[in-house]
Design an enzyme around this catalytic site. Structure first.
Site, PDB file in Angstrom:
ATOM      1  N   PRO A 143      59.545  16.042  23.927  1.00 34.35           N
ATOM      2  CA  PRO A 143      59.485  15.875  22.733  1.00 34.35           C
ATOM      3  C   PRO A 143      58.051  16.540  22.168  1.00 34.35           C
ATOM      4  CG  PRO A 143      59.954  13.706  23.819  1.00 34.35           C
ATOM      5  CD  PRO A 143      59.473  14.778  24.881  1.00 34.35           C
ATOM      6  N   GLY A 155      53.081  17.682  16.777  1.00 35.10           N
ATOM      7  CA  GLY A 155      52.237  18.735  16.222  1.00 35.10           C
ATOM      8  C   GLY A 155      51.759  20.016  17.537  1.00 35.10           C
ATOM      9  N   ASN A 185      47.756  17.147  21.234  1.00 36.94           N
ATOM     10  CA  ASN A 185      47.212  16.504  22.468  1.00 36.94           C
ATOM     11  C   ASN A 185      46.309  17.179  23.290  1.00 36.94           C
ATOM     12  OD1 ASN A 185      48.249  17.169  25.151  1.00 36.94           O
ATOM     13  ND2 ASN A 185      50.003  17.609  23.673  1.00 36.94           N
ATOM     14  N   THR A 198      51.845  14.387  14.266  1.00 32.16           N
ATOM     15  CA  THR A 198      52.763  13.700  13.728  1.00 32.16           C
ATOM     16  C   THR A 198      52.671  12.178  13.893  1.00 32.16           C
ATOM     17  OG1 THR A 198      54.114  13.914  15.457  1.00 32.16           O
ATOM     18  CG2 THR A 198      54.293  15.826  13.917  1.00 32.16           C
ATOM     19  N   GLY A 206      42.925   6.258  14.428  1.00 34.54           N
ATOM     20  CA  GLY A 206      42.337   7.075  13.390  1.00 34.54           C
ATOM     21  C   GLY A 206      40.798   6.564  12.949  1.00 34.54           C
ATOM     22  N   LEU A 250      60.210   8.578  28.295  1.00 35.76           N
ATOM     23  CA  LEU A 250      61.232   7.659  28.046  1.00 35.76           C
ATOM     24  C   LEU A 250      62.387   8.023  27.278  1.00 35.76           C
ATOM     25  CD1 LEU A 250      59.417   4.111  27.954  1.00 35.76           C
ATOM     26  CD2 LEU A 250      60.242   5.224  29.992  1.00 35.76           C
ATOM     27  N   ARG A 282      34.923  23.473  18.886  1.00 36.49           N
ATOM     28  CA  ARG A 282      34.923  23.496  20.229  1.00 36.49           C
ATOM     29  C   ARG A 282      35.693  24.969  20.509  1.00 36.49           C
ATOM     30  NH1 ARG A 282      39.661  20.829  23.847  1.00 36.49           N
ATOM     31  NH2 ARG A 282      40.676  21.203  21.847  1.00 36.49           N
ATOM     32  N   TYR A 294      32.742   7.790  22.411  1.00 40.46           N
ATOM     33  CA  TYR A 294      33.445   9.304  22.409  1.00 40.46           C
ATOM     34  C   TYR A 294      32.419  10.221  22.788  1.00 40.46           C
ATOM     35  CZ  TYR A 294      36.625  12.770  20.850  1.00 40.46           C
ATOM     36  OH  TYR A 294      37.312  14.173  20.807  1.00 40.46           O
TER      37      TYR A 294
END
Ligand SMILES: Cc1cc2nc3c(=O)[nH]c(=O)nc-3n(C[C@H](O)[C@H](O)[C@H](O)COP(=O)(O)OP(=O)(O)OC[C@H]3O[C@@H](n4cnc5c(N)ncnc54)[C@H](O)[C@@H]3O)c2cc1C
Length: 530
Positions: free
Chosen positions: A99, A102, A105, A173, A184, A234, A374, A435
């Site tokens: 799947p 966008g 990842n 998405t 977010g 899955l 980056r 982060y």
């Protein structure tokens, strides 16, 4: 560091060659009957675009034109019936499906890993509609392929917002957010994506898993949460019903300065503990704040004149390694005012110095652009990566210190210098997300070996100091070696059993989320989990 490095631009598109697609004749014949021609692509451009995500190794390889495992075909479903037909046929013919939302990842989540079978990238971009909205109950059913801007535009036209704004908002998405347990920047107010799901629809080789649109239920374990975070292993999420909220009347962002990271953390903790959490908190440590200061243009004229004595005053007050905090408040004007008053009181008590609205507004304008630095830095021969984690309030300071010191020492011994910075990006009653970003010179000829050594060092440091392997970037292939440590042997056994039941032939996104022996030989440098 980057200034004197020679520029290493990516190769031209024409220099990238892909291997010929491996096509399963029976599968192709079946789907050609179900779909229109423009829903099936085997051309090089589409296959190339679906070959990689945005991790450092992905970008490094594709910039050099190394695309060893492209998918064999890209399919663009337009309806639920299309998806079900493709999944049925793939299951019958033992064809793999990845799947694709966008492709943003950064954990190797959509990269084809199976060399033996035909691989299809199932791109959900045409299934992007707002299906329905229940304004009274404040829920909306949305197709999984909706990109952030389209989804928000559709909702805002009806007076609502999902309130989910990851830094990759423009290119990611709903399906991708759900499949990776995304967070977010307004998560302090609206929660992570998993907190917003009311019902979900997943097409699997064993059938369609659907949950009901109800506000709560005690019917066994929460199946929505089995699907959220399943990273495409899955089945494929075709749509979800999400909790939405009214467009906020007021949005207010501003900046504060703290003398140290510890002072900032104390202020954030006090806000959370006393129940006045802003909708957004971004507390940068001194490393990240220094970078932000250096990226600003130097003030001229009257602004310079005003800023000089303020700087002098702050230095005198002990702000020698200051930390910037961006803080946002959203909602009804009366509520915002009340929360602000309380929060500002807390900030003052913890030595917070107000920087005003301009800092907040500038941040808001640049917020979706900064992470793409980056790619620019890679042009100058730099290794740059991020590690995000979450830990309890008790361990926030110690984890931050341990990570920063460990990476700094490693950089100092190997290169003389490097960059490490961190910010708190999401807060909870029980802890927060840290982060980290780090960068150093690339080792020519050993770039990926160097990257995997740092990945292992960084993640081991996080795990040893009480952090999760990932707060919102998910597992993909990059974090597989730490999965057992994160969820336990028995936890993995349960995941494998669910996978076997919904996808008995293992056609969905092989090699992700659940560590399998074969995956390690495909990684550039095999990693050991301890
Ligand atoms: C510059 C930048 C900034 C980022 N900032 C953030 C941030 O602030 N917060 C955050 O959470 N993440 C962030 N990310 C990571 C990334 O954007 C998220 O993981 C995002 O959720 C991925 O969505 P996508 O649509 O691009 O999914 P993809 O990358 O296409 O896919 C991700 C995973 O989800 C699966 N998947 C996708 N769609 C479906 C579907 N319909 N059904 C089943 N499985 C599916 C894929 O198979 C894959 O395993 C950032 C990435 C970049 C490059």
């Amino acid at each position: 560091m980057p200034a004197q490095s020679p520029k290493v631009p990516p190769v031209d598109r024409e220099r990238i060659r892909l291997s010929a697609p491996r096509l399963n004749a029976s599968f192709c014949a079946e789907i050609e009957k179900e779909l229109k021609c423009d829903q099936i692509a085997i051309d090089e451009d589409e296959r190339l675009l679906h070959s990689f995500g945005k991790s450092y190794p992905d970008l490094f390889r594709v910039r050099r034109g190394e695309v060893d495992h492209p998918p064999d075909m890209v399919i663009l479903p337009e309806t639920n019936a299309n998806v079900e037909a493709v999944v049925r046929s793939a299951h019958r013919n033992n064809v793999c499906i990845i799947p694709f939302g966008g492709g943003t990842n950064i954990v190797g989540g959509i990269n084809p890993m199976d060399n033996a079978r035909m691989v299809v990238s199932l791109d959900m971009r045409r299934m992007n509609r707002l299906v329905s909205i229940d304004a009274y109950s404040m829920t909306a059913t949305i197709q999984a392929g909706a990109l952030g801007p389209k989804l928000e535009k559709d909702l805002q036209e009806k007076g609502f917002s999902l309130g989910h704004f990851p830094d990759s908002f423009e290119f990611s998405t709903l399906g991708g957010w759900l499949a990776t347990r995304s967070a977010g920047m307004q998560s302090d107010a609206y929660g992570k994506i998993e907190d917003m799901v009311v019902a979900i629809r997943l097409v699997t080789p064993s059938g369609v898993l659907e949950t009901r649109v109800v506000p709560a239920s005690s019917a066994g374990p929460d199946l929505n949460q089995w699907v959220v975070g399943s990273e495409g292993i899955l089945g494929v999420i075709t749509e979800a019903t999400m909790r939405v909220h009214k467009n906020p009347a007021v949005k207010d962002y501003r900046g504060y300065l703290f003398p140290s990271f510890e002072d900032g953390v104390n202020a954030v903790y006090a806000c959370v503990e006393q129940n006045f959490p802003p909708s957004l908190i971004r507390l940068q440590d001194s490393g990240e704040s220094e970078l932000a200061f250096n990226m600003k243009s130097h003030p001229k004229g009257l602004r310079a004149l005003i800023q000089k004595p303020i700087k002098k005053y702050l230095l005198h007050k002990g702000y020698t390694a200051p930390c910037i905090m961006i803080v946002g408040f959203e909602g009804e004007s009366k509520n915002v005012k009340h929360s602000q008053l309380q929060a500002f009181r807390i900030f003052r008590k913890n030595k917070g110095f107000p920087l005003g609205k301009k800092v907040g507004q500038t941040w808001s304008v640049d917020k979706f652009n900064v992470p793409y630095l980056r790619d620019y830095i890679m042009d100058y021969g730099c290794m740059v990566d991020v590690s995000e984690t979450a830990t309890s309030w008790t361990q926030i300071i110690s984890l931050h210190r341990a990570f920063t010191q460990a990476i700094q020492e490693k950089f100092a011994s190997e290169f003389g210098h490097g960059y490490v910075g961190c910010h708190i990006s999401h807060t909870y009653k029980t802890g927060a997300c840290l982060y980290f970003t780090y960068a150093a010179r690339q080792l020519p000829g050993e770039e990926l070996k160097q990257y995997y050594a740092y990945k292992k060092f960084a993640t081991d440091t996080i795990m040893k100091n009480g952090g999760t392997v990932s707060h919102h970037h998910a597992i993909g292939t990059e974090h597989l070696p730490w999965m057992e440590q994160e969820v336990s042997k028995t936890g993995l056994q349960a995941l494998r059993a669910v996978k076997k039941s919904l996808d008995p032939q293992g056609i969905f996104n092989p090699g992700k989320l659940i560590p399998e022996v074969f995956i390690h030989s495909l990684l550039e440098q095999p990693l050991e989990s301890d």
